[in-house]
Write a protein that holds these residues in place. Structure first.
Motif, PDB file in Angstrom:
ATOM      1  N   GLU A  69      -9.270  -2.657  -3.591  1.00  0.00           N
ATOM      2  CA  GLU A  69      -8.182  -1.819  -3.090  1.00  0.00           C
ATOM      3  C   GLU A  69      -8.667  -0.845  -2.016  1.00  0.00           C
ATOM      4  O   GLU A  69      -7.878  -0.354  -1.210  1.00  0.00           O
ATOM      5  CB  GLU A  69      -7.557  -1.021  -4.244  1.00  0.00           C
ATOM      6  N   ARG A  70      -9.965  -0.548  -2.008  1.00  0.00           N
ATOM      7  CA  ARG A  70     -10.501   0.399  -1.028  1.00  0.00           C
ATOM      8  C   ARG A  70     -10.669  -0.237   0.357  1.00  0.00           C
ATOM      9  O   ARG A  70     -10.880   0.477   1.333  1.00  0.00           O
ATOM     10  CB  ARG A  70     -11.863   0.918  -1.505  1.00  0.00           C
ATOM     11  N   TRP A 114      -2.698   3.432 -10.967  1.00  0.00           N
ATOM     12  CA  TRP A 114      -2.207   2.077 -10.688  1.00  0.00           C
ATOM     13  C   TRP A 114      -3.300   1.071 -11.023  1.00  0.00           C
ATOM     14  O   TRP A 114      -4.441   1.206 -10.585  1.00  0.00           O
ATOM     15  CB  TRP A 114      -1.830   1.928  -9.210  1.00  0.00           C
ATOM     16  N   ARG A 173       0.822  -1.199   0.000  1.00  0.00           N
ATOM     17  CA  ARG A 173       0.000   0.000   0.000  1.00  0.00           C
ATOM     18  C   ARG A 173       0.864   1.261   0.000  1.00  0.00           C
ATOM     19  O   ARG A 173       0.514   2.255  -0.623  1.00  0.00           O
ATOM     20  CB  ARG A 173      -0.944   0.007   1.197  1.00  0.00           C
ATOM     21  N   VAL A 174       1.981   1.214   0.711  1.00  0.00           N
ATOM     22  CA  VAL A 174       2.880   2.369   0.730  1.00  0.00           C
ATOM     23  C   VAL A 174       3.477   2.582  -0.654  1.00  0.00           C
ATOM     24  O   VAL A 174       3.530   3.707  -1.161  1.00  0.00           O
ATOM     25  CB  VAL A 174       3.998   2.159   1.776  1.00  0.00           C
ATOM     26  N   ARG A 189       2.224   1.714  -3.495  1.00  0.00           N
ATOM     27  CA  ARG A 189       1.209   2.151  -4.453  1.00  0.00           C
ATOM     28  C   ARG A 189       0.864   3.626  -4.285  1.00  0.00           C
ATOM     29  O   ARG A 189       0.477   4.284  -5.240  1.00  0.00           O
ATOM     30  CB  ARG A 189      -0.034   1.262  -4.317  1.00  0.00           C
ATOM     31  N   GLU A 190       1.018   4.147  -3.081  1.00  0.00           N
ATOM     32  CA  GLU A 190       0.782   5.576  -2.869  1.00  0.00           C
ATOM     33  C   GLU A 190       1.847   6.408  -3.574  1.00  0.00           C
ATOM     34  O   GLU A 190       1.597   7.559  -3.942  1.00  0.00           O
ATOM     35  CB  GLU A 190       0.781   5.882  -1.367  1.00  0.00           C
ATOM     36  N   GLU A 191       3.027   5.829  -3.777  1.00  0.00           N
ATOM     37  CA  GLU A 191       4.122   6.538  -4.436  1.00  0.00           C
ATOM     38  C   GLU A 191       4.192   6.228  -5.931  1.00  0.00           C
ATOM     39  O   GLU A 191       5.084   6.713  -6.627  1.00  0.00           O
ATOM     40  CB  GLU A 191       5.447   6.145  -3.765  1.00  0.00           C
ATOM     41  N   TYR A 192       3.272   5.445  -6.424  1.00  0.00           N
ATOM     42  CA  TYR A 192       3.287   5.001  -7.826  1.00  0.00           C
ATOM     43  C   TYR A 192       3.063   6.192  -8.753  1.00  0.00           C
ATOM     44  O   TYR A 192       2.267   7.094  -8.459  1.00  0.00           O
ATOM     45  CB  TYR A 192       2.190   3.951  -8.019  1.00  0.00           C
TER      46      TYR A 192
END
Length: 301
Positions: A111-112, A79, A69-70, A72-75
């Motif tokens: 994902e939510r 995504w 999750r971390v 993907r936040e920086e992707y």
């Protein structure tokens, strides 16, 4: 039957669980391999091998999901899950649940959820596990798992994607859409798009951003009209192929290298969403990947 044979028999199920939890083919395969190592080195034989392996792969996937999750936040950019062209696990009694849960739209909806909600939902609603098995897998009480299941189901029901009920109609419309794309027929393409259609692309900063996010039939038709001659100049070939259980397409360069995977959401007789994946890190498990930057330079000549 020895442990290796038992594991191989259940491997498709384990991969299918892990993939729905992680949205990543490579991470799911790693989770399955780690599950095998734990099973092979376990000093005792579990009473139920299926329950043991399913719980183990779920726990591993939950841990991976928390750290993912971390990342993907920086992707860079939108995504999407890694495309899956075929699900290795089949269960005629749960065919509808398995198919619905595999789509890009469904995986993005998952994902939510929190990692625990996602695991409980997948194990219960998709694979039909009982709450005692689920409680063992996620390390929570049965009562807590029931509450997690209710919350997860509420979130999923609120955003559940709509698909054309008739699979043959979906496939036929996708075929017409791609024929129009090959032929450069913008009018025919536009007629097959929903008024509020979305076209969204995942390049991850590692491939040309052919598409990022466009909304509305006019805007999406304009993007497609731009892409058609570019793809023609590089000799791109498009083949209709299911992607995550929904109609889709595979784009290759003239040498057969993968350029992009497209997945369509189709409902009410039109295309509602087009999702494209061109990040090479998400395509390498399918086939050799093309040099998309070289293709872009050639298309610009």
């Amino acid at each position: 039957m020895d442990r290796s044979e038992e594991f191989q028999e259940l491997r498709p199920l384990l991969f299918s669980i892990a993939y729905r939890l992680l949205g990543s083919v490579s991470e799911a395969e790693d989770a399955v391999q780690e599950t095998w190592l734990r099973f092979a080195t376990s000093p005792t034989r579990p009473e139920s091998v299926k329950a043991f392996l399913s719980a183990t792969v779920s726990r591993i996937a939950i841990d991976v999901l928390r750290s993912a999750r971390v990342r993907r936040e920086e992707y860079v950019g939108p995504w999407f899950p890694e495309p899956l062209l075929a699900d290795p696990y089949e269960d005629p009694q749960r065919a509808a649940e398995l198919a619905d849960s595999l789509s890009m739209a469904a995986l993005l909806l998952l994902e939510r959820l929190s990692p625990l909600e996602r695991a409980v939902f997948v194990l219960r609603e998709v694979f039909g596990f009982g709450f005692p098995e689920i409680a063992s897998a996620v390390g929570r009480s049965e009562a807590a798992c029931r509450q997690l299941a209710v919350r997860a189901r509420r979130h999923v029901d609120a955003g559940r994607p709509r698909f054309e009920a008739d699979r043959a109609k979906r496939d036929e419309l996708a075929g017409r859409f791609l024929d129009a794309f090959r032929n450069g027929d913008v009018g025919a393409l536009t007629s097959l798009l929903a008024a509020d259609v979305q076209m969204i692309g995942d390049a991850g900063g590692k491939a040309p951003q052919w598409v990022e996010r466009f909304t509305g039939a006019g805007a999406v038709a304009g993007v497609l009209a731009t892409l058609m001659p570019m793809f023609a100049r590089i000799g791109a070939q498009v083949a209709v192929h299911p992607v995550n259980g929904q109609p889709g397409a595979i784009f290759r360069d003239r040498d057969g290298g993968l350029i992009s995977i497209w997945a369509f959401d189709i409902a009410d007789g039109v295309v509602q969403t087009i999702r494209t994946v061109s990040n090479p890190d998400k395509l390498g498990h399918l086939a050799p990947v093309a040099d998309a930057w070289a293709a872009l330079r050639e298309a610009g000549n």
